[in-house]
Enzyme design. Structure first.
Site: not given
Length: 432
Positions: A243-244
Site C-alpha cells: 500500500y505504501a
C-alpha cells in the site's frame, strides 16, 4: 379444364401415338430452372431479412444496455450538471473521486455546504460493507450531491464527465485502502492506486481547461523512516507495505505529469484519520464493534514490548486541510495536453502532531462505551504496519492555514455517539 397429373404428361395424346419426349423434357428443364432460380432468390431474400433482423436486434440490445447502464443518457447528464452548479461567488466545480468513502463523503459535504459544485464518483466496491457506502451516498443525495457509480479506471466515463462539466478542481480520494489487505489482494492496489491514478491524470491533462488536482497520498510513505516527527523533506524510499509503495509511486507519477503537462498538483499525506462515518477496517472502529459485542480485541505491540502509537487525526481537521488545499491551489498551466509553463507542485502532511498509543486509545473507547474490553496483546506480525507515526505539519500550517483542533478524547466521543446511533444500539444491543 381438369388438372393434369404427372402420369398423364407422359401418355400419348392420341391412341397409338407418343408425344415428342425431347420437347417435353426441354420444357420441364426450363420450368425446373425457373423454379430453382425463384427458390434461390427467395433464399437470398430470407438471408437478407434474417441479417437485417439480427442487426436490428443487436442495435436494440446495445441500446438497452446503454440506457440501463450505471451512467449515460439525458437524465443522467442533467443530474451531473445540476450537481456541478456553483452557488457562491468565485466558487469551484469539483470532481470528487471516492465520494462515497470516509474522507470523500465529508469533503463533498463541506464543499457543497459552502456553495461549490460537487460531482462524486465511486465504484462502491466490497472491500468493506458496501451498505455503509450506500448510506453515505444517501446522505450526500439529501444535500444535492450526485454520485456517479463508476470506476476511476473507466477512461470513457471520465472523458464524458469532463465533456459535460468544465471542472475547475479534482479532489482524488479514490484508492484501495488498508495495509494488511495488500498481502491478500495485491493486484487491487496496483489497479486502483496506480492504474486508476494514471487514467485520471490522462483525463485531466486532456481536459480544456485543465483542472487543479488535490489527491490523497499517505503517511505510510515514510515507511521504515525512524526520524520523528515525519517531515515532507524526509526520505520516503523505504516503504514497509505494498500500500505504501503504491502511494509513493503515486507521488512520483504525479510529479511527472506536473513536469510534462503543467498540471497543478497537491499531494496530502493523511495520518490515521478517524471519526463518524469512518472505515470499519480501522482499529478504533473494529475495537468498538468487538467491545460492544463482548468479543476480545487484538492489540499489537512492537519490538521490545513497545506500544504502537499513531498520530490520530479527526475527520473534521482533515477536511479543513483538504479544502485549504483546494483554496490555495493555483491553476494548471497546460492546454490540450501541452505544458505552457511551470505549474504548482506541493506535498503536505495532514496530522494532529500528538501521537497516542493504541492501549491509550482503547482506554478512551472503554470510557465512552462504558464497557471493559477483553484484550489479547501480541507481537506485531510482519504485515507492513509501522510501529509509530508522528506528523510535522509546519508546512501545512504556513501554506494552508491548517490547524487541527480536535484531540482524541473529543474525537472518539463524537465517533462513539455516531456509532451507537447508526447501528441503533439499545441497552447494549444493536437492533440492526
Amino acid at each position: 379444364m381438369p388438372p393434369v397429373s404427372e402420369q398423364e404428361l407422359f401418355l400419348p395424346s392420341t391412341p397409338g401415338k407418343f408425344k415428342d419426349k425431347s420437347h417435353s423434357m426441354h420444357r420441364q428443364f426450363h420450368r425446373c430452372f425457373a423454379s430453382t432460380s425463384t427458390l434461390f432468390l427467395w433464399a437470398l431474400f430470407l438471408v437478407a431479412l434474417t441479417a437485417a433482423y439480427l442487426s436490428f436486434q443487436s442495435f436494440v440490445d446495445s441500446g438497452s444496455k446503454y440506457f440501463s447502464s450505471a451512467w449515460g443518457g439525458i437524465h443522467w447528464e442533467k443530474q451531473v450538471r445540476d450537481s456541478a452548479q456553483i452557488h457562491r461567488q468565485n466558487g469551484f466545480s469539483v470532481l470528487v473521486t471516492g465520494a462515497a468513502g470516509f474522507v470523500g463523503s465529508h469533503v463533498s459535504l463541506a464543499l457543497k455546504k459552502r456553495g461549490d459544485g460537487v460531482v462524486g464518483l465511486d465504484n462502491f466496491n466490497n472491500y468493506y460493507d458496501p451498505s455503509l457506502k450506500k448510506a453515505r451516498k444517501h446522505l450526500l443525495n439529501s444535500h444535492n450531491v450526485f454520485i456517479v457509480e463508476g470506476d476511476v479506471n473507466d477512461a470513457r466515463l471520465l472523458a464524458k464527465l469532463f465533456e459535460i462539466v468544465a471542472f475547475t478542481h479534482v479532489m482524488h480520494l479514490a484508492a484501495q485502502a488498508g495495509v494488511r489487505y495488500a498481502m491478500e489482494n495485491p493486484h487491487s492496489y496496483v489497479h486502483s492506486n496506480i492504474a486508476g491514478l494514471v487514467t485520471l491524470l490522462e483525463a485531466c491533462k486532456s481536459a480544456d481547461p485543465q483542472p487543479s488536482i488535490v489527491w490523497a497520498s499517505s503517511s505510510s510513505v515514510y515507511g521504515l523512516n525512524e526520524k520523528v516527527p515525519f517531515s515532507e523533506s524526509d526520505r520516503t524510499d523505504q516503504p514497509a507495505s505494498l500500500y505504501a509503495a503504491t502511494k509513493k509511486a503515486g507521488e512520483e507519477i504525479t510529479h511527472t505529469y506536473n513536469h510534462i503537462y503543467g498540471l497543478s498538483i497537491t499531494g496530502l499525506r493523511f495520518f490515521t484519520v478517524y471519526g463518524p462515518w469512518g472505515r470499519p477496517d480501522m482499529a478504533y472502529f473494529s475495537f468498538t464493534r468487538n467491545i460492544l459485542q463482548g468479543k476480545p480485541i487484538t492489540i499489537y505491540r512492537g519490538k521490545n514490548r513497545v506500544d504502537l502509537a499513531r498520530d490520530f487525526t479527526y475527520i473534521d481537521d482533515i477536511v479543513k486541510g483538504c479544502v485549504g488545499s483546494l483554496d490555495t491551489a493555483k491553476r494548471s498551466t497546460g492546454s490540450g495536453g501541452k505544458k505552457r509553463g511551470p505549474a504548482q507542485y506541493r506535498i503536505f502532511n495532514l496530522g494532529n502532531t500528538s501521537p497516542i498509543t493504541v492501549p491509550m486509545m482503547v482506554g478512551i473507547l472503554e470510557k465512552h462505551l462504558k464497557v471493559k474490553a477483553k484484550k489479547n496483546v501480541v507481537d506485531m506480525p510482519g504485515n507492513g504496519d509501522v510501529p509509530f507515526t508522528h506528523a510535522n505539519i509546519s508546512s501545512a500550517r504556513r501554506e494552508l492555514g491548517y490547524k487541527p483542533t480536535t484531540d482524541l478524547q473529543t474525537g472518539l466521543k463524537k465517533f462513539v455517539k455516531w456509532y451507537l446511533s447508526y447501528y441503533e444500539y439499545n441497552h447494549g444491543k444493536s437492533v440492526k
